[in-house]
Design an enzyme around this catalytic site. Structure first.
Site: not given
Ligand code: SAH
Length: 480
Positions: A431, A348, A325, A404, A82, A296
């Site tokens: 991440c 969440e 999360y 997560d 790119c 993701q």
């Molecule tokens: N495990 C999921 C999401 C991971 S991303 C997957 O693999 O798709 C992290 C997530 O944490 C997001 O959805 C975000 O909205 C949430 N999040 C952020 N801060 C948070 C908190 N204090 N308590 C609960 N969830 C939270």
């Protein structure tokens, strides 16, 4: 040649050119070189390379230099596909072979865990990084393209030059799925044809801020969301007519964001056409995804990551598992299959994601999953308080905890509560290896032992890396 360039202590000045031997890579993929007591960061330079670089910023102990010429290239150097890779900054590793990228990412995880986490890696099972099977192009399932006006006032799209809000115009992004690029093209044609004004940051005027597109890999469904600084879109019918014809079009939405903010989505959504969500499948489970929900971005790697998390959880079938999360419950439903006689509790913060999670459990006939909406640090602490007040043992509330979190890692209060609940196993999906290392240090201080680690490449060509680790509760000698 080298006699024309200083290599040893003299007064260095800005704009001066020096020769540097690059010996490492930093957290954003930049080359690192040491020069007479200084550490220089050189974007685009690779370890093992000898480069000519221009000093652009000098601090007391370190500085930044611009790569001018690679005098001795690394065997890992490749030509970026790119043309925008360098100014964009999203793909900070396109000049590095894919094997080189994977090696860099594993080293990044290793360095963070040892330096920040104080982990002794000789005592941990290190599994090789999960790389992509094919070259990492066109893998992303989500794009958020800013829209701004060009000099003539016409709406254009592209990306912001790294660390700025200067738009660099481009039509195609080679890490996005082609259907996403085609969808963005169609929206741009509409905006240009109907002279819809682009958003202007300085004056907070104009209408269209972002084009947000998501595409489900397995179902090929596409969602388009136009983010506007207003409460309606002129000629919306013409946009719908145009987008409806595109392959997989399932959902067309407007998002209202009238705030002066860098946050892309505003608080309210209007469905213009189709469904308010798209659906995708991972590992045979069907998921509903609303625009506000996290999902993701690399579908093929996601399945590998979730399988790793499930393997690390090593479920026996009757455990109580927490998925903190949890987003739309993707990992929760993976785990739920592993505990037919147990249950999964997902937590969440985004309400739309929790709504998706509940619908996902129902449509996949999984009755052993429940969800709570709120900040994990508060929800879990409150649940623990309620249950213990009702006479339950705090240690009986969780057998396995999966977390997560976003890049900032787990909240300290949450880690504290997890340590009190003392589950047998903790699976941490991360991440950001720096915050992972910080949190592991805490958990290891609370009686946990790090057992297994596996990095996973979710973000090919970028410097980011996903990591999955397994911790187990240490067996304490009862006589002590
Ligand atoms: N495990 C999921 C999401 C991971 S991303 C997957 O693999 O798709 C992290 C997530 O944490 C997001 O959805 C975000 O909205 C949430 N999040 C952020 N801060 C948070 C908190 N204090 N308590 C609960 N969830 C939270």
């Amino acid at each position: 040649m080298s006699e024309n360039f200083p290599e040893h202590k003299i007064e260095l000045k800005k704009n001066e050119e020096i020769l540097l031997s690059v010996d490492d890579m930093g957290k954003d993929g930049e080359g690192i070189a040491h020069w007479d007591g200084y550490t220089f960061f050189i974007k685009g330079a690779l370890p093992g390379e000898r480069v000519r670089a221009r000093v652009i910023k000098l601090r007391k102990k370190f500085g930044y230099a611009r790569l001018m010429e690679v005098l001795e290239p690394s065997p890992d150097r490749v030509t970026p596909l790119c043309g925008c890779a360098s100014p964009c900054g999203g793909c900070s590793l396109q000049h590095l072979s894919y094997e080189g990228q994977l090696r860099y990412k594993e080293k990044k995880v290793r360095d963070c865990l040892t330096r920040i986490g104080g982990v002794d890696l000789s005592k941990v099972e290190w599994l090789p990084i999960l790389g992509m099977d094919a070259a990492p192009w066109h893998y992303r399932n989500k794009a958020q393209f800013p829209v701004r006006a060009d000099r003539a006032g016409n709406p254009v799209t592209g990306f912001f030059a790294g660390g700025s809000h200067r738009l660099i115009e481009t039509k195609q992004c080679p890490i996005q799925h082609p259907d996403i690029n085609d969808t963005v093209d169609a929206v741009m044609e509409f905006l240009q044809e109907y002279h819809i004004p682009a958003y202007e940051e300085e004056t907070h005027r104009g209408l269209v801020r972002h084009i947000y597109v998501r595409r489900a890999f397995h179902t090929e469904q596409v969602m388009v969301c136009l983010v506007v600084n207003g409460t309606s879109l002129p000629h919306a019918d013409a946009l719908i007519a145009r987008l409806q014809k595109l392959k997989g079009m399932t959902s067309i939405l407007l998002n209202y964001n009238t705030e002066k903010t860098n946050v892309i989505l505003g608080p309210s959504m209007e469905l213009l056409w189709g469904e308010p969500y798209i659906e995708d499948c991972i590992g045979g489970i069907r998921y509903r995804i609303s625009p506000q929900s996290f999902y993701q971005v690399n579908p093929l790697q996601t399945e590998k990551l979730y399988k790793t998390a499930l393997e690390f959880a090593d479920l026996q079938g009757n455990e109580t598992v927490w998925d903190l999360y949890c987003g739309i419950g993707t990992i929760s439903l993976f785990l739920a299959q592993g505990v037919p006689d147990g249950r999964v509790i997902g937590v969440e913060i985004v309400p739309e994601a929790i709504e998706n999670g509940k619908a996902n459990a129902a449509q996949n006939q999984m009755e052993n999953v429940s969800f709570y909406c709120g900040a994990a640090e508060d929800v879990v602490a409150n649940l623990v308080e309620e249950r213990t007040a009702a006479g339950e043992q705090v240690q009986s509330l969780a057998d396995v905890v999966v977390v997560d979190p976003p890049r900032k890692g787990c909240d300290g209060k949450l880690l504290d509560t997890i340590a009190r609940m003392a589950p047998e196993k903790i699976v941490y999906v991360s991440c950001d290896p720096a915050t992972l290392a910080r949190d592991l240090k805490y958990l290891c201080g609370e009686g946990y032992e790090l057992k297994r680690i596996r990095a996973c490449d979710m973000f090919g060509h970028s410097s980011h890396v996903e990591t999955c680790v397994k911790l187990v509760k240490k067996i304490i000698n009862a006589k002590k």
